[in-house]
Structure formats: structure tokens, C-alpha cells
Design a protein around this motif. Structure first.
Motif, PDB file in Angstrom:
ATOM      1  N   ILE A 211       0.871  -1.177   0.000  1.00 51.45           N
ATOM      2  CA  ILE A 211       0.000   0.000   0.000  1.00 51.45           C
ATOM      3  C   ILE A 211       0.902   1.219   0.000  1.00 51.45           C
ATOM      4  O   ILE A 211       1.570   1.516   0.987  1.00 51.45           O
ATOM      5  CB  ILE A 211      -0.928  -0.005   1.227  1.00 51.45           C
TER       6      ILE A 211
ATOM      7  N   ILE B  21      -1.041  -1.421  -4.529  1.00 50.64           N
ATOM      8  CA  ILE B  21      -2.244  -0.647  -4.253  1.00 50.64           C
ATOM      9  C   ILE B  21      -1.833   0.814  -4.155  1.00 50.64           C
ATOM     10  O   ILE B  21      -1.195   1.235  -3.191  1.00 50.64           O
ATOM     11  CB  ILE B  21      -2.924  -1.107  -2.955  1.00 50.64           C
TER      12      ILE B  21
ATOM     13  N   SER C 173      -2.389   4.354  -3.349  1.00 45.48           N
ATOM     14  CA  SER C 173      -3.315   5.011  -2.426  1.00 45.48           C
ATOM     15  C   SER C 173      -3.009   6.482  -2.227  1.00 45.48           C
ATOM     16  O   SER C 173      -3.524   7.110  -1.306  1.00 45.48           O
ATOM     17  CB  SER C 173      -3.293   4.296  -1.068  1.00 45.48           C
TER      18      SER C 173
ATOM     19  N   VAL D 281      -6.301   4.550   3.235  1.00 40.96           N
ATOM     20  CA  VAL D 281      -5.468   3.429   3.663  1.00 40.96           C
ATOM     21  C   VAL D 281      -6.341   2.304   4.208  1.00 40.96           C
ATOM     22  O   VAL D 281      -6.087   1.125   3.946  1.00 40.96           O
ATOM     23  CB  VAL D 281      -4.435   3.888   4.708  1.00 40.96           C
TER      24      VAL D 281
ATOM     25  N   SER E 282      -7.725   0.480   1.375  1.00 36.44           N
ATOM     26  CA  SER E 282      -6.665  -0.294   0.736  1.00 36.44           C
ATOM     27  C   SER E 282      -6.416  -1.605   1.476  1.00 36.44           C
ATOM     28  O   SER E 282      -6.190  -2.652   0.849  1.00 36.44           O
ATOM     29  CB  SER E 282      -5.386   0.532   0.687  1.00 36.44           C
TER      30      SER E 282
ATOM     31  N   ALA F  73      -6.880  -5.309  -0.233  1.00 35.57           N
ATOM     32  CA  ALA F  73      -5.798  -6.293  -0.232  1.00 35.57           C
ATOM     33  C   ALA F  73      -6.243  -7.590   0.426  1.00 35.57           C
ATOM     34  O   ALA F  73      -5.923  -8.695  -0.039  1.00 35.57           O
ATOM     35  CB  ALA F  73      -4.581  -5.728   0.499  1.00 35.57           C
TER      36      ALA F  73
ATOM     37  N   ILE G 200       0.658  -7.795   4.225  1.00 38.10           N
ATOM     38  CA  ILE G 200       0.388  -6.422   3.792  1.00 38.10           C
ATOM     39  C   ILE G 200       1.484  -5.531   4.350  1.00 38.10           C
ATOM     40  O   ILE G 200       1.691  -5.474   5.566  1.00 38.10           O
ATOM     41  CB  ILE G 200      -0.990  -5.920   4.267  1.00 38.10           C
TER      42      ILE G 200
ATOM     43  N   MET H 146       2.900  -1.765   4.907  1.00 41.76           N
ATOM     44  CA  MET H 146       2.465  -0.374   4.985  1.00 41.76           C
ATOM     45  C   MET H 146       3.647   0.491   5.417  1.00 41.76           C
ATOM     46  O   MET H 146       3.850   0.752   6.591  1.00 41.76           O
ATOM     47  CB  MET H 146       1.286  -0.245   5.953  1.00 41.76           C
TER      48      MET H 146
END
Length: 383
Positions: A49, A114, A116, A128, A131, A135, A143, A145
Motif C-alpha cells: 500500500i 495498491i 493510495s 489506507v 486499501s 488487499a 500487507i 504499509m
């Protein structure tokens, strides 16, 4: 010749003789090559993301799946990146080192990009949160971040994290680079909050730290991929907990590939239990449980745990049902947009310094520099 002028002449020549992969000092520091003999992350999808991922980068060839976009990126598939931050994170996780290029921690993994950020490369809390949910519904097992908000978490972000945990996903986030408290979403229970260390394995001075810190990973002079539109060489060097977060996401992908039936809660437990303590025994604010240990996490055997060890224990009740994950989270009041001070976690100093603001209001934008690239590092024509 005096020593300092001599170094000024010799050092650039030494760097120019190194491939990009050889400049990735964190690979040796974490014994990544031994870990890759155990697992390369094959079959694991890691959602990134971020600002999108440049799918045309040679070192990411075949690694980037069609993703999606939110905010101003809505309608895209996430495979373009005008900022370069997302491409850098994807490279740390899954680059495949073609022609001496960048090598990721889990080069067999696939990246689910992704995008964002809006047209000003800014993020928003609710975007977020969207997102994370997307996902979770599109095959992500991990994931990443590499972003954060220094404002309080919102209910939508907490619920999105809980949704992903219920979907058996490992969530990893950067603590931040302001030398302050751990940011959101890293400070949400259940998320692996990653702080940064320097080349000596000591806490990086700019890393956000606090009781929410879970793990530490290298965050200084991390060389990785970049869109050629950002750096003509196709590579960037950065400092920041963004990079540290991506490293841990790569390690999580290695574990999930080697043990495909292992639930996320046990993956998290393995990462925590095998971390190499960097301070006094036990968890500390600067480095959490310690430095991420790829080989340890891949080879150690622990009994299954009842829940994600980063979640609080549910409160027993004889009259009420067990609280949901969302109910167990310390939810803060919704913060007005004007009060949000988010940031993207990857930062660096030196030449080609880029400072700016990200997300809805003032934030720390990724600052990067271009590493020395020798002639044998010249990447092939992008596909």
C-alpha cells in the motif's frame, strides 16, 4: 597523499565496482542468502500500500500483479509510480536481481500494488483503510504499509486492520521517522510495528519508538529499485523505517512460503520469538523484541498459539459474548482532517534530496538519493 583526500578518490571507485546487489548491505547483515536457501517466498502475495509500483522495472519483471488504486488513483491497476516510493518497497521485498540489479528478501513472492496516494502524493487515513480491505479480499498473505499517520487512529482504520487479521493476514507497518511515538497504523494492536537500526545494529536516531514497537530492521543506506522516471539508473538509496518495514514483510513472505499451512498468528509469533535481542532482555521501546531474524523464523518450531500475540487477551465474561477484535482495540475519537499529521516513512539525506509533504496535511515525504551504478549494472530494456 593525506588520508582524507585519498579516501575521497578511492571510495567512489570502490563503489562503482560494486553491483547494486553488492551495495545491499542488509542482505549479509541479516544472512538473507542462507534464508533464501530455505525459502524464496514462492506463491506468497505481498500487498504494498503505497504510491504504486513500476511494473516495467527489470528487477521486478514477473513479480508485479495487477492491483488497484484509491483516491485520485482510482481506476488504475497500481502498476505505475510517479513518486518511486512504492517501487522501492516492492524491490526490497521481491526484486529478482537481474544483471546485478537489486535483490529482494523474497524474490519468489508476488507484489500486489495498491496505489493510495493522490496527485500530490498524499495519503488519507480512510483511503489506507480501504486499501487494507481490498488487499485482504484479493489474495494478500502479507500487507506492507511503509507509511503512517502521527494523528490518532480512526475507527475505520482499526476495523480494516481487524478485518485483515480475521482474514489470516500478516500486517507490517513502519513506526515512522520523526523520533517520536509510533505512528498509525503501526500502533494498532495486531500489526508488526517495525523500527529502524543503523549499520552497527543500533537504534536509528530518527526512528519513531515506543511501547508499540515490535521488531527492528535495517533502515540506513538501503539500496533498492526506483522508476527510471525518478532516477535514470533505476535505483535509489534511502534511510527510513519504510525500508525496515519492507524488509520484515519480505521475511514474513519467506516464512509463509516455507510453511503455507501456518496461520498468520503463528507466523507473527515465530518472527517475535526468534528476533535477536538488541538491548536488555525482553521487549524495549527502541527495538521491540529485537532484530528480525530470517533464518531463525524459518527454522524454529513453536507450538501453535491461540491468537495473534500482539492482540490483547479477551476479557472473560459470563453474560456477554467474547469481544470481537475491533472491540478489543483502544479506539480513539475520529480526528478531523485539519488535525492529521501523517507521513510516509522512508527518508534519506545526501544528494538529490527531495523533501515535501505527503498525505492530507503536512507530512514527511520520502527523501532519497541515487546510488553509484557501475556499467555492468546497466539494466536491460524494460519489458
Amino acid at each position: 597523499m593525506p588520508l582524507l583526500p585519498a579516501l575521497a578518490v578511492v571510495l567512489p571507485l570502490l563503489l562503482a565496482a560494486q553491483t547494486i546487489e553488492e551495495q545491499e548491505w542488509h542482505l549479509d547483515a541479516l544472512d538473507v542468502y542462507s534464508a533464501q536457501d530455505q525459502s524464496r517466498g514462492d506463491g506468497v502475495i505481498v500487498a504494498v500500500i503505497d504510491s504504486g509500483v513500476d511494473a516495467t522495472h527489470p528487477d521486478l519483471a514477473g513479480r508485479v500483479l495487477p492491483g488497484t488504486g484509491f483516491g485520485s488513483s482510482k481506476g488504475t491497476d497500481g502498476t505505475t509510480d510517479v513518486d518511486g516510493h512504492g517501487t522501492g518497497m516492492a524491490g526490497i521485498i521481491a526484486a529478482n536481481s537481474r544483471n546485478g540489479g537489486a535483490l529482494g528478501i523474497a524474490p519468489g513472492a508476488k507484489i500486489l500494488p495498491i496505489a493510495s496516494a493522490d496527485e500530490k502524493e498524499q495519503f488519507a487515513l480512510d483511503v489506507v483503510a480501504e486499501s487494507i480491505r481490498w488487499a485482504s479480499d484479493h489474495g494478500a498473505k502479507v500487507i506492507n504499509m511503509s507509511l503512517g499517520f502521527s494523528s490518532s487512529m480512526t475507527p475505520s482504520l482499526v476495523k480494516a486492520v481487524n478485518y485483515a487479521i480475521e482474514k489470516d493476514i500478516v500486517l507490517v507497518a513502519a513506526t515512522g521517522n520523526e523520533g517520536k511515538e509510533v505512528s498509525a497504523p503501526a500502533n494498532i494492536a495486531g500489526v508488526i510495528a517495525v523500527a529502524g537500526t543503523n549499520r552497527e545494529g543500533k537504534p536509528w536516531k530518527s526512528s519513531n519508538v515506543g511501547t508499540d514497537t515490535v521488531l527492528a530492521a535495517p533502515a540506513v543506506s538501503i539500496v533498492t529499485t526506483a522508476p527510471e522516471s525518478v532516477y535514470s539508473s533505476g535505483y535509489a538509496e534511502m534511510d527510513g523505517t519504510s525500508a525496515a518495514s519492507a524488509i520484515v514483510s519480505g521475511v514474513a513472505a519467506l516464512v509463509r512460503a516455507k510453511h503455507p499451512q501456518m496461520p498468520a498468528k503463528d507466523v507473527v509469533n515465530a518472527l517475535i520469538k526468534t528476533a535477536q535481542d538488541l538491548a536488555d532482555p525482553g521487549r524495549d521501546e527502541a527495538t521491540g523484541f529485537g532484530m528480525v531474524n530470517p533464518m531463525g523464523a524459518l527454522t524454529a518450531q513453536f507450538p501453535p498459539v491461540a491468537r495473534n500475540p500482539l492482540l490483547p487477551e479477551p476479557k472473560p465474561s459470563t453474560t456477554q459474548p467474547t469481544p470481537t477484535l475491533a472491540a478489543q482495540q483502544p479506539v480513539q475519537p475520529v480526528v478531523e482532517m485539519k488535525d492529521r499529521l501523517p507521513f510516509v516513512a522512508g527518508v534519506a539525506g545526501g544528494t538529490a534530496l527531495m523533501t515535501g509533504l505527503l498525505i492530507a496535511l503536512p507530512a514527511i515525504r520520502s527523501r532519497r538519493r541515487e546510488p553509484v551504478v557501475s556499467a555492468r549494472d546497466t539494466p536491460p530494456t524494460p519489458w
